[in-house]
Design an enzyme around this catalytic site. Sequence first.
Site, short mmCIF file in Angstrom:
data_model
loop_
_atom_site.label_atom_id
_atom_site.label_comp_id
_atom_site.label_asym_id
_atom_site.label_seq_id
_atom_site.Cartn_x
_atom_site.Cartn_y
_atom_site.Cartn_z
N ASP A 81 -3.53 10.77 56.89
CA ASP A 81 -2.22 11.43 56.84
C ASP A 81 -1.10 10.55 57.39
O ASP A 81 -1.29 9.79 58.33
CB ASP A 81 -2.33 12.72 57.68
CG ASP A 81 -1.30 13.75 57.30
OD1 ASP A 81 -0.96 13.84 56.11
OD2 ASP A 81 -0.84 14.48 58.19
N SER A 207 2.40 24.38 62.16
CA SER A 207 2.17 25.00 63.48
C SER A 207 3.32 25.91 63.87
O SER A 207 3.12 26.89 64.59
CB SER A 207 2.03 23.92 64.55
OG SER A 207 0.86 23.19 64.36
N VAL A 227 -1.65 21.51 59.65
CA VAL A 227 -1.55 22.07 61.01
C VAL A 227 -2.06 21.03 62.02
O VAL A 227 -3.18 20.53 61.87
CB VAL A 227 -2.40 23.34 61.15
CG1 VAL A 227 -2.27 23.94 62.55
CG2 VAL A 227 -2.04 24.37 60.08
O1 G3H Z 1 0.81 16.18 58.78
C1 G3H Z 1 0.55 16.92 59.74
C2 G3H Z 1 1.22 18.19 59.91
O2 G3H Z 1 2.44 18.17 59.28
C3 G3H Z 1 1.15 18.75 61.28
O3 G3H Z 1 2.36 19.30 61.73
O4 G3H Z 1 1.72 19.28 64.12
O5 G3H Z 1 3.76 20.44 63.38
O6 G3H Z 1 1.53 21.37 62.80
P1 G3H Z 1 2.35 20.16 63.10
ZN ZN Z 2 3.08 16.09 58.66
#
Ligand code: G3H
Ligand code: ZN
Length: 276
Positions: A81, A207, A227
Amino acid sequence: MPLTRTSELMKTGRPLAAFNVITLEHAEAIAAGAEAAGNAPAVLQISENAVKYHGGNLGPLAAATAAVARTSSAPLALHLDHVETVDLLHAAHAHGFDSVMYDASKLPYADNVKATAAAARWAHARGIWLEAELGRIGGKPGDAHTPGVRTDPTEAAAYVAETGVDALAVAVGSSHAMTTRTATLDHTLIATLRATVPVPLVLHGSSGVPDSELRAAIAAGIRKINVGTALNRAFTTTLRASLGSHPQATDPRKHLTPAREAMAGVVTQFLEAVRS
Ligand code: G3H
Ligand code: ZN
């Protein structure tokens, strides 16, 4: 069970939740949470910033995450990611990833297109599914917070045509690293993007999004929900409480066990919230 491919889960057309892995405990918690949700499908994803935390070495965390996923009774897939460097993109293939998000969203539009199109060509030649981002979602540490930025539907359609990406992360009101679930999404924009963009849409920063907003976003056309912070919040809150309650306990397992269970509970909650 054998590893599931993220692309196969995306092609089912059903909403899919992806969770960030930082430590082995995160991977174990995601597997346990998916199993507790009735062996729900889920994605275990490793961000470039997690790779940096592990000394820039993808191998150990990737191997551990894959081993956890393979030994789960739930259909679990892997994804790399927010990859910003070509070196890590290329390492993805060597370490068995069949799905990558290449993130050139910090670049001006033309440069984003050029870099992402090259990444997509490289990925597709190796059977790798490529997600990209258009419109800055923002909110990551060291990143400017960009709450008002939105992905333009016409530009998004052109971007997908020009780059050939398989999925698109869009800015529709969420922001990374929120510790309260107070985000409000633009569901009309999501529906317009869904009608305009021919690939699945991805919501980052989930999140901070309440369950009701997540369900409405899915109904409007979001397919993948990312998330991370919610797991970290559960982990650190529980760890802090355990350290306070058991100040003499020096075995980290005393504290990590409840922290891992807390993350698993969060995973189950998100999986149940997005289940169609
Ligand atoms: O790529 C990862 C997500 O966008 C996680 O975002 O940590 O705000 O849930 P978050
Ligand atoms: Zn992200």
